[in-house]
Design a protein around this motif. Structure first.
Motif, short mmCIF file in Angstrom:
data_model
loop_
_atom_site.label_atom_id
_atom_site.label_comp_id
_atom_site.label_asym_id
_atom_site.label_seq_id
_atom_site.Cartn_x
_atom_site.Cartn_y
_atom_site.Cartn_z
N ALA C 228 0.82 -1.23 0.00
CA ALA C 228 0.00 0.00 0.00
C ALA C 228 0.84 1.27 0.00
O ALA C 228 0.55 2.23 -0.73
N LEU C 229 1.88 1.29 0.82
CA LEU C 229 2.70 2.50 0.92
C LEU C 229 3.44 2.80 -0.39
O LEU C 229 3.50 3.95 -0.83
N ILE C 230 4.00 1.73 -0.98
CA ILE C 230 4.71 1.91 -2.26
C ILE C 230 3.73 2.40 -3.32
O ILE C 230 4.03 3.30 -4.11
N LEU C 231 2.55 1.78 -3.32
CA LEU C 231 1.52 2.16 -4.28
C LEU C 231 1.16 3.64 -4.12
O LEU C 231 1.12 4.40 -5.08
N GLU C 232 0.91 4.03 -2.88
CA GLU C 232 0.47 5.40 -2.62
C GLU C 232 1.54 6.40 -3.06
O GLU C 232 1.23 7.45 -3.63
N SER C 233 2.77 6.07 -2.79
CA SER C 233 3.85 6.97 -3.18
C SER C 233 3.93 7.08 -4.70
O SER C 233 4.13 8.18 -5.25
N ALA C 234 3.77 5.96 -5.41
CA ALA C 234 3.80 6.01 -6.87
C ALA C 234 2.60 6.80 -7.40
O ALA C 234 2.72 7.60 -8.33
N LEU C 235 1.45 6.58 -6.76
CA LEU C 235 0.26 7.32 -7.18
C LEU C 235 0.48 8.82 -7.02
O LEU C 235 0.08 9.62 -7.87
N ASP C 236 1.13 9.21 -5.91
CA ASP C 236 1.37 10.63 -5.71
C ASP C 236 2.27 11.21 -6.79
O ASP C 236 2.06 12.35 -7.24
N ARG C 237 3.28 10.46 -7.19
CA ARG C 237 4.12 10.94 -8.29
C ARG C 237 3.27 11.10 -9.55
O ARG C 237 3.38 12.09 -10.28
N GLY C 238 2.42 10.12 -9.77
CA GLY C 238 1.54 10.19 -10.95
C GLY C 238 0.60 11.37 -10.88
O GLY C 238 0.39 12.08 -11.87
N ARG C 239 0.03 11.59 -9.70
CA ARG C 239 -0.91 12.71 -9.56
C ARG C 239 -0.22 14.05 -9.82
O ARG C 239 -0.80 14.95 -10.44
N ALA C 240 0.99 14.18 -9.31
CA ALA C 240 1.72 15.42 -9.54
C ALA C 240 1.98 15.62 -11.03
O ALA C 240 1.87 16.73 -11.55
N CYS C 241 2.33 14.53 -11.72
CA CYS C 241 2.60 14.65 -13.16
C CYS C 241 1.31 14.97 -13.92
O CYS C 241 1.31 15.75 -14.89
N ILE C 242 0.19 14.38 -13.48
CA ILE C 242 -1.09 14.72 -14.10
C ILE C 242 -1.40 16.20 -13.88
O ILE C 242 -1.87 16.89 -14.78
N ALA C 243 -1.12 16.67 -12.67
CA ALA C 243 -1.36 18.09 -12.38
C ALA C 243 -0.52 18.95 -13.31
O ALA C 243 -0.98 19.98 -13.82
N ALA C 244 0.72 18.52 -13.56
CA ALA C 244 1.59 19.28 -14.47
C ALA C 244 1.02 19.27 -15.88
O ALA C 244 0.99 20.31 -16.56
N GLU C 245 0.56 18.11 -16.32
CA GLU C 245 -0.01 18.03 -17.67
C GLU C 245 -1.24 18.93 -17.78
O GLU C 245 -1.41 19.65 -18.75
N LEU C 246 -2.09 18.89 -16.73
CA LEU C 246 -3.28 19.74 -16.70
C LEU C 246 -2.90 21.21 -16.76
O LEU C 246 -3.50 22.00 -17.49
N GLN C 247 -1.91 21.56 -15.95
CA GLN C 247 -1.50 22.97 -15.91
C GLN C 247 -1.05 23.43 -17.29
O GLN C 247 -1.44 24.50 -17.76
N GLY C 248 -0.24 22.59 -17.93
CA GLY C 248 0.24 22.94 -19.27
C GLY C 248 -0.90 23.07 -20.26
O GLY C 248 -0.97 24.04 -21.04
N ALA C 249 -1.80 22.09 -20.23
CA ALA C 249 -2.93 22.11 -21.16
C ALA C 249 -3.77 23.37 -20.94
O ALA C 249 -4.19 24.04 -21.89
N CYS C 250 -4.02 23.70 -19.68
CA CYS C 250 -4.87 24.86 -19.38
C CYS C 250 -4.20 26.16 -19.76
O CYS C 250 -4.85 27.08 -20.26
N GLU C 251 -2.91 26.26 -19.50
CA GLU C 251 -2.22 27.51 -19.86
C GLU C 251 -2.26 27.71 -21.37
O GLU C 251 -2.46 28.83 -21.85
N GLU C 252 -2.09 26.62 -22.10
CA GLU C 252 -2.12 26.73 -23.56
C GLU C 252 -3.53 27.09 -24.04
O GLU C 252 -3.72 27.96 -24.89
N LEU C 253 -4.51 26.41 -23.45
CA LEU C 253 -5.90 26.66 -23.85
C LEU C 253 -6.30 28.11 -23.53
O LEU C 253 -7.01 28.76 -24.28
N PHE C 254 -5.80 28.58 -22.40
CA PHE C 254 -6.08 29.97 -22.01
C PHE C 254 -5.45 30.93 -23.01
O PHE C 254 -6.07 31.92 -23.42
N LYS C 255 -4.22 30.61 -23.43
CA LYS C 255 -3.52 31.44 -24.41
C LYS C 255 -4.35 31.52 -25.70
O LYS C 255 -4.56 32.60 -26.25
N THR C 256 -4.81 30.36 -26.15
CA THR C 256 -5.63 30.31 -27.37
C THR C 256 -6.90 31.14 -27.20
O THR C 256 -7.33 31.84 -28.11
N THR C 257 -7.50 31.03 -26.03
CA THR C 257 -8.75 31.75 -25.77
C THR C 257 -8.51 33.26 -25.78
O THR C 257 -9.30 34.02 -26.35
#
Lengths: 377, 406, 377, 406
Positions: C228-257
């Motif tokens: 469980a602990l290893i899983l949770e730690s990996a999930l947190d890395r994944g969540r942070a990377c998803i947040a980064a992808e979201l941030q990038g996508a939104c900043e670009e979409l905002f620029k377009t808008t």
């Protein structure tokens, strides 16, 4: 479901508007506040309202009433809301009157209810004990004694409770969740202490402390342990009237705000020409219309004895309350610097609105209570 | 040890020896010392700290010694600020003159004005207030009408100002006045004047707010004589100076905010007091929903605090921070308002008290702070003005063209 | 807490931006979608990313990594987000790679981790079973047998799970709430069925069914019941990377808008001159900045091993997700009619953003998980 | 029995005898019959109901009998509508011509046009579509550029229209075209033209939306000849007619909405399916918070429905309903959007499916409806336009004056 006022009700609405505009405009509340009036309303005004028959509106004719229903009451409350006119109509007539009408003995109706309608006595309802409204959590106890009952406990936020002629007190008389009984406790009864809770709206609110208070059996309203239903029904009438007062206050405040937007000039143009403010004002209008529909449904449900009255009243208190939060906040913001000064009436509206929003259940409380409406669909 | 390290060590030692323990950490609003002719001390420690800092010329540590400043280099000043912060020393005095007018005087004042006006500031002898806003010049500051008419060796000032903080307790005011009515652009007829609040014809009346008494005043000028050497910068050139002054306002406000936390009520802590959890009983759905709203609000505050931190780091890395800087006042004031709304929901009638013994001191303070929070989104550039600035300066969205939208 | 990219990271960011802009612009995703590509990404692109060393970024040097941390990873993810570039970087490298790094035996690291970094194999993490992400509710069971373990159960929304070379499966191995173990199950293992879940973002997502699947003891990662602990730690890395992808996508979409607002003319003026839209755009900017700070805090917390990493990651996933909801909705609305057509890329951003928002925990989930942050204050 | 009571009794009896059971109650979108040259029936009942109503001249019951209408008085028509509603009869056909163009033709058409165009409508023989919007004329409808150039006995039409519902399946279009480029006000050079969609040079292409295939088309005109008797109303006088047409749009849409409920997903019911409550276990805080949001949204929908009811009652009492009418489209479309957002939150990945067997039909329908809900706040007058209209017409807020805000 009838969601509009009929012609008679519209006439009453016009009369009430004129009356409060002339006899109790916002400046009257300001005067009460500035002289720190402990009663929180003008006895002469109250007398005039009585003479107009408004205290008789909701009661059946055999009890000296006009049988004009809660839509009729609604017209008076929304008019009072528009002018922030203070009176004990909610506490004495709507809340306590309803309880006496529905649960009072003939003797109680004859003595107390008749006096309430005549305006010669005032009662206030003591129900809340905690931080937020919750009539399911009453702890003030009434214990049987040889001669009647003994009351011990505390009540807060008793509307118009300070210097009332008496109080109707909701007390726990058994273990069961709904084992609540209602007692009339006249002012002057030994062991009752009252202190004024000064709220931001400058109205009359009291804390009552009951220490070994002895009451006679004939002070019990209705059956022992059976007060919860009567109480809840009276509270619902009160909540609907509060919603009406809120609606009136918000519509008036919105009108004032629109007028300000049309006339206040900044950057050489009326600020009402700024589209960002226009859109926000348009959303306020939307909320006011939606809230109005809920209010009318609640009043109509009471008058028609709708099976979903409780839920519809909660829908109204919730929706009107949400709208009122928004309209009052936006009104202050849109008035800018002058909006936060005491000089303008905007702040007086804001404060009264926020108190009404919390009285007898805030938005969170009524959102939950209205939810069963959604199961029927 | 390098010179700056030596300075740091000496400074730290001096502060530790001289800043009384009782003056470390945030203060309630009433506990701050305002410099000026009427300076008041609540206790001996305050007086000591005031006098010691004054005598070390550290009221204005980076100003030239010629005007009573400390004469520190920018590097030394930074070290001093760090050390003050490390020990959480409160400012020995609060004074708008030092934070706002001072820098502008240093830049634009005549030598005579610097000598005459800066020196008392650095001694904490004069309390200053600001006279910018007028009833018809709120967001549209250029619309001011208070006039200063040339009368030979002096100006005659007539009109009124509003929202002047502590106008009734101040010694001097720096004010924007109209010195030319004929200019095509209304910005072009404005001058910056300083004037004595004790002069004949000046009256300051405190303003009552929805939250009650306030420190804001309305100030009236009735044929007030102001000698011409009190004009700062060029005649009709006040608008540029005003903009410069307002740039200092933000940093002044943040300094002020750092030490006086009269309204810092921790949302989650207070929520816990008024929304108690019963052992073994599940929370009611409405309590849970309220708690979720509160959490979201508190986390937003956390996001704001991280953004303050990030802005500082970007600035130090010499990256552009204009896009972040433009949101700070807006976000903070709107978040505060939202926070108090949630607090009021949670506290029920306990947050609706006005005065009297029925409510605790904290409860009454929260009511007032809640009502005051409505002032924050209006004063110092309303949220609407902030949004306009973001849209136009940061996002580069176009102005509404003349003859524009119908 | 360091909330900005350092110079090296900024260089990597520039490289990644250029790479994706040139090699995998939005049109590449559109092409994958239009030909209903089952893999959901271009293998050649993936190979190039591997050659650039990006699959090695987060791992220590002794495991063949570059030890460039999650801020480094963040730069790649936000750049990919800007161009909606599809690759198995999240599934194979961040999620499965982290698990192998932290829990894998030397043999597992040698075989699998090295291959993941080289890009010659791809693993996908099978964790979710229900409608919404909830790693606390794993029911897929792994029961001990004479020769190892038998897996039975189902996994859904396995990112890049379709046609992967294998999966890391989170299985329940005991009664205790956290008695979770992690197994490597190579593709082709008997009893594993895969079906593709076609989501609105046109990426690769799979449902996996495990029926009496036999796995050998050496396929267990780390200790039994201790996953469980290893899983949770990996999930947190994944969540942070998803947040980064979201941030990038939104900043670009905002620029377009913003660009659209500046150029689209209605009523003879650019619509960006309408104040109501200006204010809404300004609020979007506010949210983007606040979200950016939370994202940087999360990435920094992972790299510095902050004790509050889990909470800071949840803060980021929550705040970035909330921002993304708003930015994507507003982008569509502000583009008007053309914004809801498939012709514009706006819809592709919208769909990807909404999937990312739900992946590995939506706003409600992370709001609760971030809450302990507030107790420290 | 009064005449109207007799009419009611007869009507009720006829409807009960003639409206097939299977055509009572709301229909899924695909189950509605669209009148026109290509009319299709999914079953025999649909054909029966269509033919019976057509033969009774009740497709347009209140239109004059001269054009194939039913010739009913307003009172009789109201009774018929009540009885149709009582039995929940579906409309026998859906046709924009009848709902939108028809009333305008009756008011502004020449006698020849009425004979030629209305009669086939009342027979259900022609399917009509609307050609108003263009790529550069969205919210700003007056900006249309599709031109109709005078060529003696006919116009030559060039340009394109967008957002034409079922353009590919319609027989005729009523369209706004530019007939004068020189007018100072762009509203003044616009005419209303009807044209045959089967004519040479007309091409209709369905538009793909973010939700997938749609019934909207882009329609291209390449030198399309339209004879001059197809000009409705005066040349360059189309703008007035267009405004009149759009007034009918709302009531048309509401009629349409009443019977086709393809996207009515009940929030609380679906929430219950995807957010199950476990016996004896308390709901998780995040589920409770989501449920509270859903309740608020569903209660708002309830408030909207009450408002629809109230508007009807006020209208019947001859009270002004313009202030309420102006909010309806805005509120409904924004509420729907919000509802789907909450549904998507509750359903997690089950609401994110695009196609394939992995998702149930209802789940895929919800995904599509969610994405389509984004169309609703844009099409038929965007929310922004609705808000402008409320601000200006209902609230009487001032226009931005020429040379206005900076």
């Amino acid at each position: 479901m009838n969601l509009i006022y009929n012609e008679e009700q519209r006439m009453l609405l016009d009369t009430a508007q004129e009356f409060f505009a002339e006899r109790s405009p916002v400046s009257a509340l300001r005067a009460l506040r500035d002289r720190k009036d402990e009663l929180g309303f003008e006895p002469e005004l109250w007398q005039e309202m009585t003479e107009l028959g408004w205290t008789a509106i909701p009661f059946p004719e055999n009890l000296g009433g006009l049988a004009f229903g809660y839509k009729g009451m609604g017209t008076v409350f929304e008019s009072a809301g528009r002018h922030l006119s203070a009176s004990p109509l909610l506490s004495s007539v709507v809340l306590c009157g309803s309880i006496l009408e529905q649960g009072g003995s003939a003797a109680q109706q004859k003595s107390w209810l008749a006096e309430l309608i005549a305006g010669s006595k005032r009662l206030a309802l003591a129900v809340d004990e905690g931080v937020r409204h919750n009539p399911q959590q009453i702890e003030l106890s009434a214990v049987r004694t040889d001669t009647g009952f003994q009351l011990d406990g505390q009540k807060v936020i008793v509307v118009d409770g300070f210097q009332a002629d008496g109080w109707i007190v909701a007390a726990r008389t058994g273990q069961a969740a709904d084992a609540i009984s209602l007692f009339i406790v006249p002012a002057g009864t030994a062991g009752v202490e009252q202190s004024r809770q000064n709220l931001i709206d400058s109205r009359n609110t009291a804390r009552l402390t009951f220490t070994h208070v002895q009451v006679a059996p004939e002070q019990l309203i209705g059956e022992l342990d059976q007060g919860a239903l009567i109480l809840e029904s009276a509270l619902d009438r009160g909540r609907a009237c509060i919603a009406a007062e809120l609606q009136g206050a918000c519509e008036e405040l919105f009108k004032t705000t629109l007028e300000y937007l049309r006339t206040r000039v900044q950057f050489d143009v009326p600020i009402g020409s700024f589209q960002a403010l226009q859109h926000r004002a348009a959303w306020m209008h939307v909320d006011i219309e939606l809230a109005r529909s809920c209010l009318m449904a609640a009043l109509d449900a009471i008058d028609s004895g709708d099976a979903q009255t409780a839920q519809l009243v909660s829908l109204a208190k919730w929706k009107v309350g949400q709208m009122a939060d928004k309209v009052s906040s936006e009104a202050v913001q849109m008035h800018g610097g002058i909006g936060v000064t005491d000089e303008l009436d905007v702040g007086l509206y804001f404060k009264r609105i926020r108190v009404l929003q919390a009285l007898l259940g805030d938005a969170d409380y009524h959102l939950n209570r209205a939810a069963p409406l959604l199961e029927e669909a | 040890m390098s010179a700056i390290e030596t300075f740091r060590a000496e400074t730290r030692a001096w502060l530790e020896a001289n800043c009384p323990e009782s003056l470390r950490g945030a203060a309630a609003s009433g506990e701050l010392v305002w410099g000026g002719s009427q300076v008041e001390f609540a206790n001996e420690d305050q007086r000591l700290w005031f006098e010691r800092m004054r005598d070390r010329n550290w009221f204005c540590p980076a100003w030239p010694a010629a005007y009573g400043g400390g004469g520190l280099s920018a590097e030394e000043d930074a070290v001093l600020q760090q050390e003050l912060k490390r020990l959480k020393c409160r400012p020995p005095q609060i004074n708008l003159g030092i934070w706002m007018l001072g820098p502008v005087l240093l830049e634009f004042g005549t030598e005579e004005q610097k000598q005459r006006l800066l020196t008392p500031m650095t001694r904490g002898e004069v309390r200053w207030c600001q006279g910018f806003s007028e009833p018809n010049a709120g967001s549209d500051l250029a619309n001011i009408r208070t006039s200063a008419v040339d009368a030979g060796d002096h100006f005659v000032v007539n009109g009124s100002k509003i929202w002047t903080s502590y106008g009734d307790k101040s010694d001097w005011m720096y004010a924007l006045v109209r010195t030319d009515n004929s200019s095509a652009k209304k910005q072009d007829g404005i001058s910056l004047l300083v004037l004595d609040m004790h002069a004949e014809g000046v009256e300051a009346r405190p303003i009552d707010l929805i939250s009650g008494k306030s420190s804001f005043c309305e100030v009236f000028f009735d044929n007030v004589k102001v000698s011409k050497d009190n004009l700062i910068g060029p005649l009709n050139g006040g608008w540029t100076l005003a903009k410069r002054l307002l740039q200092h306002e933000r940093s002044a406000m943040s300094k002020f905010g750092e030490f006086s936390l009269p309204t810092h009520f921790d949302l989650m802590t207070i929520l816990g007091d008024y929304l108690p959890r019963s052992e073994g009983e599940p929370d009611s759905p409405s309590d849970i929903a309220l708690r979720a709203r509160a959490q979201a609000c508190a986390l937003d505050e956390h996001a704001y605090n991280l953004t303050v931190q990030r802005m500082g780091q970007q600035a130090r890395a010499r990256q552009d921070v204009s896009g972040i800087a433009a949101i700070m006042k807006l976000v903070h004031s709107e978040q505060e308002k939202q926070k108090f709304e949630i607090l009021v929901d949670a506290m029920g009638h306990r947050a609706l008290g006005w005065d009297g013994d029925e409510f605790s001191e904290q409860e009454l303070a929260i009511s007032k702070a809640w009502l005051m929070s409505y002032t924050q989104t209006i004063a110092g550039g309303s949220s609407e003005v902030q949004l306009n600035v973001i849209a136009k300066r940061v996002l580069d969205l176009p102005d509404t063209p003349k003859g524009g939208a119908k």
